[in-house]
Design a protein around this motif. Structure first.
Motif, PDB file in Angstrom:
ATOM      1  N   THR A  30       8.079  -0.361  -6.436  1.00 23.78           N
ATOM      2  CA  THR A  30       8.291   1.085  -6.441  1.00 23.78           C
ATOM      3  C   THR A  30       8.875   1.527  -7.777  1.00 23.78           C
ATOM      4  OG1 THR A  30      10.529   0.923  -5.523  1.00 23.78           O
ATOM      5  CG2 THR A  30       8.702   0.976  -3.960  1.00 23.78           C
ATOM      6  N   ARG A  31       9.056   2.820  -7.951  1.00 24.61           N
ATOM      7  CA  ARG A  31       9.598   3.348  -9.199  1.00 24.61           C
ATOM      8  C   ARG A  31      11.060   2.962  -9.378  1.00 24.61           C
ATOM      9  NH1 ARG A  31       8.068   9.599  -9.843  1.00 24.61           N
ATOM     10  NH2 ARG A  31       9.056   9.161 -11.868  1.00 24.61           N
ATOM     11  N   SER A  32      11.764   2.723  -8.290  1.00 23.35           N
ATOM     12  CA  SER A  32      13.181   2.366  -8.373  1.00 23.35           C
ATOM     13  C   SER A  32      13.392   0.868  -8.512  1.00 23.35           C
ATOM     14  CB  SER A  32      13.923   2.868  -7.122  1.00 23.35           C
ATOM     15  OG  SER A  32      13.767   4.251  -6.968  1.00 23.35           O
TER      16      SER A  32
ATOM     17  N   ILE B 234       1.938  -1.299   4.262  1.00 20.32           N
ATOM     18  CA  ILE B 234       3.281  -0.738   4.085  1.00 20.32           C
ATOM     19  C   ILE B 234       3.658  -0.735   2.614  1.00 20.32           C
ATOM     20  CG2 ILE B 234       5.728  -1.070   4.618  1.00 20.32           C
ATOM     21  CD1 ILE B 234       4.905  -2.245   7.291  1.00 20.32           C
ATOM     22  N   ALA B 235       3.309  -1.813   1.889  1.00 21.64           N
ATOM     23  CA  ALA B 235       3.612  -1.878   0.460  1.00 21.64           C
ATOM     24  C   ALA B 235       2.926  -0.742  -0.296  1.00 21.64           C
ATOM     25  CB  ALA B 235       3.191  -3.232  -0.101  1.00 21.64           C
ATOM     26  N   ASP B 236       1.661  -0.482   0.010  1.00 19.08           N
ATOM     27  CA  ASP B 236       0.944   0.614  -0.650  1.00 19.08           C
ATOM     28  C   ASP B 236       1.591   1.955  -0.342  1.00 19.08           C
ATOM     29  OD1 ASP B 236      -0.871  -1.146  -1.737  1.00 19.08           O
ATOM     30  OD2 ASP B 236      -2.329  -0.922  -0.119  1.00 19.08           O
ATOM     31  N   GLN B 237       2.047   2.131   0.901  1.00 18.63           N
ATOM     32  CA  GLN B 237       2.691   3.395   1.265  1.00 18.63           C
ATOM     33  C   GLN B 237       4.017   3.576   0.530  1.00 18.63           C
ATOM     34  OE1 GLN B 237       2.726   2.797   5.539  1.00 18.63           O
ATOM     35  NE2 GLN B 237       1.070   4.267   5.825  1.00 18.63           N
ATOM     36  N   LEU B 238       4.792   2.496   0.394  1.00 15.56           N
ATOM     37  CA  LEU B 238       6.070   2.611  -0.311  1.00 15.56           C
ATOM     38  C   LEU B 238       5.856   2.894  -1.793  1.00 15.56           C
ATOM     39  CD1 LEU B 238       8.175  -0.284   1.296  1.00 15.56           C
ATOM     40  CD2 LEU B 238       8.119   2.131   1.902  1.00 15.56           C
ATOM     41  N   ILE B 239       4.819   2.296  -2.391  1.00 12.72           N
ATOM     42  CA  ILE B 239       4.524   2.550  -3.794  1.00 12.72           C
ATOM     43  C   ILE B 239       4.161   4.019  -4.013  1.00 12.72           C
ATOM     44  CG2 ILE B 239       2.890   2.030  -5.651  1.00 12.72           C
ATOM     45  CD1 ILE B 239       2.781  -0.842  -4.568  1.00 12.72           C
ATOM     46  N   LYS B 240       3.489   4.619  -3.029  1.00  7.48           N
ATOM     47  CA  LYS B 240       3.108   6.031  -3.112  1.00  7.48           C
ATOM     48  C   LYS B 240       4.220   6.962  -2.634  1.00  7.48           C
ATOM     49  CE  LYS B 240      -1.767   4.876  -2.420  1.00  7.48           C
ATOM     50  NZ  LYS B 240      -2.938   4.968  -1.498  1.00  7.48           N
ATOM     51  N   ARG B 241       5.438   6.408  -2.490  1.00  7.02           N
ATOM     52  CA  ARG B 241       6.656   7.175  -2.136  1.00  7.02           C
ATOM     53  C   ARG B 241       6.564   7.790  -0.741  1.00  7.02           C
ATOM     54  NH1 ARG B 241       8.636  10.591  -7.275  1.00  7.02           N
ATOM     55  NH2 ARG B 241      10.605  10.300  -6.154  1.00  7.02           N
TER      56      ARG B 241
ATOM     57  N   ALA C  87       6.659   4.955   7.717  1.00  4.45           N
ATOM     58  CA  ALA C  87       5.636   3.933   7.496  1.00  4.45           C
ATOM     59  C   ALA C  87       5.831   2.754   8.441  1.00  4.45           C
ATOM     60  CB  ALA C  87       5.681   3.467   6.041  1.00  4.45           C
ATOM     61  N   VAL C  88       7.073   2.302   8.590  1.00  5.84           N
ATOM     62  CA  VAL C  88       7.352   1.165   9.470  1.00  5.84           C
ATOM     63  C   VAL C  88       7.110   1.536  10.926  1.00  5.84           C
ATOM     64  CG1 VAL C  88       9.153  -0.384  10.304  1.00  5.84           C
ATOM     65  CG2 VAL C  88       8.961   0.092   7.865  1.00  5.84           C
ATOM     66  N   THR C  89       7.537   2.741  11.338  1.00 11.21           N
ATOM     67  CA  THR C  89       7.341   3.174  12.726  1.00 11.21           C
ATOM     68  C   THR C  89       5.861   3.249  13.076  1.00 11.21           C
ATOM     69  OG1 THR C  89       9.388   4.466  12.630  1.00 11.21           O
ATOM     70  CG2 THR C  89       7.846   4.980  14.397  1.00 11.21           C
ATOM     71  N   GLN C  90       5.061   3.792  12.180  1.00  9.64           N
ATOM     72  CA  GLN C  90       3.622   3.857  12.422  1.00  9.64           C
ATOM     73  C   GLN C  90       3.018   2.460  12.515  1.00  9.64           C
ATOM     74  OE1 GLN C  90       2.081   6.250   9.236  1.00  9.64           O
ATOM     75  NE2 GLN C  90       2.788   8.196  10.127  1.00  9.64           N
ATOM     76  N   ALA C  91       3.493   1.546  11.661  1.00 10.17           N
ATOM     77  CA  ALA C  91       2.981   0.176  11.702  1.00 10.17           C
ATOM     78  C   ALA C  91       3.343  -0.503  13.014  1.00 10.17           C
ATOM     79  CB  ALA C  91       3.534  -0.621  10.516  1.00 10.17           C
ATOM     80  N   LEU C  92       4.576  -0.318  13.490  1.00 11.09           N
ATOM     81  CA  LEU C  92       4.988  -0.912  14.757  1.00 11.09           C
ATOM     82  C   LEU C  92       4.118  -0.409  15.908  1.00 11.09           C
ATOM     83  CD1 LEU C  92       8.891  -0.651  14.452  1.00 11.09           C
ATOM     84  CD2 LEU C  92       7.519  -2.718  14.252  1.00 11.09           C
ATOM     85  N   GLU C  93       3.861   0.885  15.937  1.00 13.31           N
ATOM     86  CA  GLU C  93       3.058   1.463  17.019  1.00 13.31           C
ATOM     87  C   GLU C  93       1.627   0.940  16.988  1.00 13.31           C
ATOM     88  OE1 GLU C  93       3.400   5.646  16.520  1.00 13.31           O
ATOM     89  OE2 GLU C  93       5.458   5.758  17.305  1.00 13.31           O
ATOM     90  N   LYS C  94       1.038   0.838  15.787  1.00 13.29           N
ATOM     91  CA  LYS C  94      -0.343   0.357  15.681  1.00 13.29           C
ATOM     92  C   LYS C  94      -0.456  -1.100  16.113  1.00 13.29           C
ATOM     93  CE  LYS C  94      -1.949   3.461  12.013  1.00 13.29           C
ATOM     94  NZ  LYS C  94      -2.459   3.537  10.616  1.00 13.29           N
ATOM     95  N   VAL C  95       0.519  -1.926  15.725  1.00  6.88           N
ATOM     96  CA  VAL C  95       0.483  -3.346  16.087  1.00  6.88           C
ATOM     97  C   VAL C  95       0.603  -3.524  17.595  1.00  6.88           C
ATOM     98  CG1 VAL C  95       1.695  -5.530  15.873  1.00  6.88           C
ATOM     99  CG2 VAL C  95       1.331  -4.124  13.857  1.00  6.88           C
ATOM    100  N   MET C  96       1.533  -2.819  18.215  1.00  5.93           N
ATOM    101  CA  MET C  96       1.718  -2.948  19.660  1.00  5.93           C
ATOM    102  C   MET C  96       0.516  -2.390  20.416  1.00  5.93           C
ATOM    103  SD  MET C  96       4.503  -4.595  19.961  1.00  5.93           S
ATOM    104  CE  MET C  96       4.804  -4.442  21.722  1.00  5.93           C
ATOM    105  N   THR C  97      -0.077  -1.301  19.901  1.00 10.75           N
ATOM    106  CA  THR C  97      -1.269  -0.731  20.535  1.00 10.75           C
ATOM    107  C   THR C  97      -2.445  -1.688  20.463  1.00 10.75           C
ATOM    108  OG1 THR C  97      -0.514   1.496  19.939  1.00 10.75           O
ATOM    109  CG2 THR C  97      -2.821   1.249  20.571  1.00 10.75           C
TER     110      THR C  97
END
Length: 216
Positions: A199-201, A128-135, A141-151
């Motif tokens: 991130t950039r911000s 997730i950190a890498d995805q946020l850094i890449k904007r 990103a979080v929704t995909q992570a939740l689905e993968k973990v539960m799967t």
């Protein structure tokens, strides 16, 4: 209390065991703690592509055993075990084994594969950190992570973001849940990790709890 105490430290000695297992006297204790810290930082940096989840260090009078739990063991072993020999030499250098007689102290390196990387809070948080850094959009990103973990077979997962999420002017916190994550049950097997995303911000803190069920 469950929100303020590290879930791993809260269950240490009951559900989980220590990652460094050895005994030392008062004079050498601090040096060995520093050696373990330097060794872990070096291996995490050197084997960043291997998906290192945990590093266990067992010391005895004649043997130093280092167990690497990784998602891609082939990266650690290398072709013909060449990379593994380099790792072993680095361990001997950092732990000062070369200064001692090698016939008295033996270094043993063991590599264990993590068969379900989506059940590792460390790997999920770092992804997730890498995805946020890449904007990448944080909600996606979080929704995909939740689905993968539960799967992957988890009984529950919780992800918390805090900071300038999405480049907002004002820092805020967001929490996402799926399933159940008991924070006070000592026998609950909860994998926890926190990671920063620069991130950039500004920085965005990421915390991941993964509930794998109760330990019998």
């Amino acid at each position: 209390m469950g929100q303020k105490v590290n879930p791993t430290g809260f269950r240490l000695g009951n559900t989980f065991t220590w990652k460094s297992r050895w005994f030392a006297d008062a004079k050498s204790y601090s040096n060995q703690v520093i050696e373990d810290y330097k060794l872990r930082q070096h291996l995490l940096a050197k084997l960043s592509n291997a998906g290192v989840v945990q590093i266990d260090i067992d010391r005895s009078i004649t043997t130093i055993k280092v167990t690497l739990y990784v998602s891609r063991p082939g990266v650690v072993i290398g072709k013909g075990g060449a990379n593994l020999e380099d790792v072993k030499k680095d361990i001997e250098r950092i732990l000062n084994v070369s200064k001692q007689k090698k016939d008295k102290v033996r270094v043993d390196v063991k590599v264990e594969e993590i068969k379900k990387p989506d059940l590792s809070a460390k790997l999920v948080a770092e992804r997730i950190a890498d995805q946020l850094i890449k904007r990448y959009p944080h909600r996606r990103a979080v929704t995909q992570a939740l689905e993968k973990v539960m799967t992957a077979g988890a009984e529950g997962v919780k992800i918390a973001l805090s900071g300038r999420i999405g480049g907002s002017e004002i820092a805020r916190s967001e929490k996402y849940f799926q399933g159940k994550v008991p924070t006070q049950t000592l026998r609950a097997n909860i994998d926890y990790f926190q990671a920063p995303a620069r991130t950039r911000s500004g920085y965005v803190g990421i915390k991941v709890w993964i509930y794998k069920g109760e330990v019998v």
